[in-house]
Structures are given as C-alpha cells and as structure tokens.
Design a protein around this motif. Structure first.
Motif, short mmCIF file in Angstrom:
data_model
loop_
_atom_site.label_atom_id
_atom_site.label_comp_id
_atom_site.label_asym_id
_atom_site.label_seq_id
_atom_site.Cartn_x
_atom_site.Cartn_y
_atom_site.Cartn_z
N LYS A 166 0.82 -1.20 0.00
CA LYS A 166 0.00 0.00 0.00
C LYS A 166 0.87 1.26 0.00
O LYS A 166 1.95 1.26 0.59
CB LYS A 166 -0.94 0.01 1.22
CG LYS A 166 -1.98 -1.10 1.21
CD LYS A 166 -2.94 -0.98 2.36
CE LYS A 166 -2.55 -1.76 3.59
NZ LYS A 166 -2.43 -3.19 3.43
N LEU A 167 0.36 2.31 -0.65
CA LEU A 167 0.99 3.63 -0.64
C LEU A 167 -0.04 4.66 -0.21
O LEU A 167 -1.24 4.53 -0.48
CB LEU A 167 1.52 4.00 -2.03
CG LEU A 167 2.60 3.12 -2.66
CD1 LEU A 167 2.99 3.68 -4.02
CD2 LEU A 167 3.82 3.00 -1.75
N ASP A 168 0.44 5.73 0.43
CA ASP A 168 -0.46 6.78 0.87
C ASP A 168 0.31 8.08 1.04
O ASP A 168 1.54 8.08 1.17
CB ASP A 168 -1.12 6.38 2.20
CG ASP A 168 -2.41 7.16 2.46
OD1 ASP A 168 -2.90 7.84 1.55
OD2 ASP A 168 -2.92 7.08 3.60
N GLU A 169 -0.45 9.20 1.02
CA GLU A 169 0.10 10.53 1.30
C GLU A 169 1.38 10.81 0.52
O GLU A 169 2.45 11.04 1.10
CB GLU A 169 0.37 10.68 2.80
CG GLU A 169 -0.88 10.77 3.65
CD GLU A 169 -1.54 12.14 3.63
OE1 GLU A 169 -0.82 13.15 3.49
OE2 GLU A 169 -2.77 12.19 3.72
N ILE A 170 1.28 10.81 -0.79
CA ILE A 170 2.43 11.04 -1.66
C ILE A 170 2.66 12.54 -1.82
O ILE A 170 1.74 13.27 -2.21
CB ILE A 170 2.24 10.38 -3.03
CG1 ILE A 170 2.13 8.85 -2.86
CG2 ILE A 170 3.37 10.75 -3.98
CD1 ILE A 170 1.74 8.13 -4.14
N LYS A 171 3.87 12.98 -1.54
CA LYS A 171 4.24 14.39 -1.69
C LYS A 171 5.49 14.49 -2.55
O LYS A 171 6.49 13.83 -2.28
CB LYS A 171 4.51 15.05 -0.34
CG LYS A 171 3.34 15.00 0.63
CD LYS A 171 3.70 15.64 1.97
CE LYS A 171 2.55 15.54 2.97
NZ LYS A 171 2.87 16.19 4.27
N VAL A 172 5.43 15.32 -3.58
CA VAL A 172 6.60 15.61 -4.41
C VAL A 172 6.89 17.11 -4.30
O VAL A 172 6.06 17.93 -4.66
CB VAL A 172 6.38 15.22 -5.88
CG1 VAL A 172 7.60 15.58 -6.72
CG2 VAL A 172 6.09 13.72 -6.00
N TRP A 173 8.06 17.41 -3.78
CA TRP A 173 8.49 18.79 -3.56
C TRP A 173 9.50 19.19 -4.64
O TRP A 173 10.33 18.38 -5.05
CB TRP A 173 9.16 18.94 -2.21
CG TRP A 173 8.36 18.48 -1.03
CD1 TRP A 173 8.26 17.20 -0.56
CD2 TRP A 173 7.56 19.29 -0.16
NE1 TRP A 173 7.44 17.17 0.55
CE2 TRP A 173 7.01 18.44 0.82
CE3 TRP A 173 7.28 20.66 -0.11
CZ2 TRP A 173 6.17 18.90 1.83
CZ3 TRP A 173 6.45 21.12 0.89
CH2 TRP A 173 5.91 20.25 1.84
N SER A 174 9.47 20.44 -5.04
CA SER A 174 10.45 20.97 -5.99
C SER A 174 11.61 21.62 -5.25
O SER A 174 12.18 22.61 -5.72
CB SER A 174 9.80 21.98 -6.94
OG SER A 174 9.20 23.04 -6.20
N SER A 175 11.95 21.06 -4.11
CA SER A 175 13.04 21.55 -3.28
C SER A 175 13.52 20.40 -2.41
O SER A 175 12.87 19.36 -2.31
CB SER A 175 12.57 22.71 -2.39
OG SER A 175 11.53 22.28 -1.53
N THR A 176 14.68 20.58 -1.78
CA THR A 176 15.18 19.56 -0.87
C THR A 176 14.57 19.77 0.52
O THR A 176 14.45 20.89 0.99
CB THR A 176 16.71 19.60 -0.78
OG1 THR A 176 17.11 20.90 -0.33
CG2 THR A 176 17.33 19.33 -2.13
N ARG A 177 14.21 18.67 1.18
CA ARG A 177 13.68 18.72 2.54
C ARG A 177 14.74 18.22 3.51
O ARG A 177 15.43 17.24 3.23
CB ARG A 177 12.43 17.86 2.68
CG ARG A 177 11.34 18.15 1.65
CD ARG A 177 10.75 19.53 1.82
NE ARG A 177 9.84 19.63 2.95
CZ ARG A 177 9.28 20.77 3.34
NH1 ARG A 177 9.55 21.91 2.69
NH2 ARG A 177 8.46 20.79 4.37
#
Length: 235
Positions: A166-177
C-alpha cells in the motif's frame, strides 16, 4: 491510551493497494507541471509505504520519473529484499548511477515513511525521518537534461518491477527537505498553498479513477492505471 505506531500512521483512513502484478498510478508530467526534473534538479519525494512482502527478492518500484528522449534524466526509487535503492539515468547518453542500500531497512509489513531527496549533487534516502543512505552523483548523470516523461508510482515506466503493498500521502516537492522538515511532513496535511509542492496525493477518496492532486497549481492529471477507465492495472 497507547496507539501502536506503524498500523495506521498516515493521515486519513484510506490508502491505495497494489497487487504486486501490474498495478500503478500515472501522473502526467510535461510543460507547466513542475515535475520535469533534470540531472541538476533539486526535489524530494515522500510517501507512506506498507510493503506486503518487504523481504522478497526482486525489484518493487515505489517512484519512477521516466525519460522522454536521449540525454534526458530518469529517476527510480525501489525496494528489493528490504533494501531501498535509488538510481539516476542519463538515458542512452552517459549511462546510469545506482545508490544501493547497505542493509535491509523495510523488514516488516507495517507503515514506513520513505523519502528520496535529490540535492544539487547527491541522493539521500530517509526512513521515518532518519537518514538511511546517501551518495554523491557523478558529473555525467548530473548533466542530464530535464525530462517531460510521466511519473509512475508502483511500477517503472516500462510497466516492470511492480510493488506489492500500500501507498499513501504522496508528496513531491520541488526543493530539498531536511530531516527536521521530513519528520514534520510525516503527519502534516498540506494545501494547494504549500510552497514548492507541485504534487500532493492524499489518496483519501476511497473510490473513483482520478486521485485528486492537492498540490500547487496547475493541478496535475493523475490516473489509476493508464487512464480514467477501469483496468486491470488499477490499484
């Protein structure tokens, strides 16, 4: 009251289940999407991951950014026998670079928060906000051009290496975290006003074929399987 961490650690009450055969999510990239990464791009991909068979030998794709032409960048994050691995390809024009895991880290069928950070020159993988592995990327791969190829979750761009779980709450940021930000991100719902977040899939709909993108405008087209129709490739 004790709440067992790892049972339903993610926000919301729904998640996508992948059958380990051919299920995937496809996100249309291309002009204006904010998802066209090159070799020198800086970005972060985070998601809650529940592997059904974490120790199984064989690649299980979590995230894949597909190339679109010779010299463009291609990225993959995958699980194999409990190890987390990442790669960058300069498609057919310079080869690829692998960052392989050093020890099994996804060893149980429970929820983990997995993050791939791509800095200007390196990979970093975090699990539950703790650094798992890092490596510098060679200059050749850093020189790859930006790709307008689509993004996939659950398989790679050729439909291979399917994920079982299962996968959930996918976030792709255009910056480094940073590690601090990642640990905060784990339980923090975002909005379309969140800076540097071109893709955000809560996956809380519970039904339908088109998961909602709650990231920055413009909203990206997201599909269960190849398109908006019911298919065997739908998670």
């Amino acid at each position: 009251i004790l709440i067992p961490f790892g049972v339903y650690a993610q926000n919301g009450g729904n998640a996508l289940s992948f059958d380990g055969v051919n299920d995937f999510v496809k996100v249309d990239a291309g002009s204006g999407s904010g998802l066209n990464f090159g070799g020198g791009s800086q970005f972060t991909v985070s998601m809650w991951v529940y592997p059904n068979n974490p120790g199984a030998a064989g690649d299980q794709t979590l995230f894949h950014k597909h190339h679109n032409f010779v010299g463009t960048a291609q990225y993959t994050l995958w699980l194999n026998a409990g190890f987390l691995n990442a790669r960058i390809d300069r498609f057919s024009a310079g080869g690829n670079f692998f960052m392989n895991g050093v020890t099994p880290v996804l060893t149980q069928s429970k929820w983990y928060y997995v993050t791939l950070v791509k800095t200007a020159s390196a990979f970093q993988i975090y699990v539950d906000g703790i650094l798992y592995n890092s490596a510098s990327i060679p200059v050749t791969q850093l020189g790859a051009s930006s790709s307008i190829g689509n993004i996939y979750f659950g398989v790679d761009g050729s439909g291979a290496a399917p994920f079982n779980g299962k996968l959930d709450e996918i976030k792709v940021w255009s910056s480094t975290r940073t590690s601090t930000e990642i640990r905060r991100d784990m339980y923090k719902p975002e909005t379309s006003g969140t800076a540097n977040l071109p893709l955000y899939l809560t996956l809380d709909e519970g039904t339908g074929q088109l998961p909602s993108d709650g990231g920055n405008s413009p909203v990206n087209n997201v599909y269960l399987g190849m398109d908006g129709t019911v298919e065997t490739t739908d998670p």
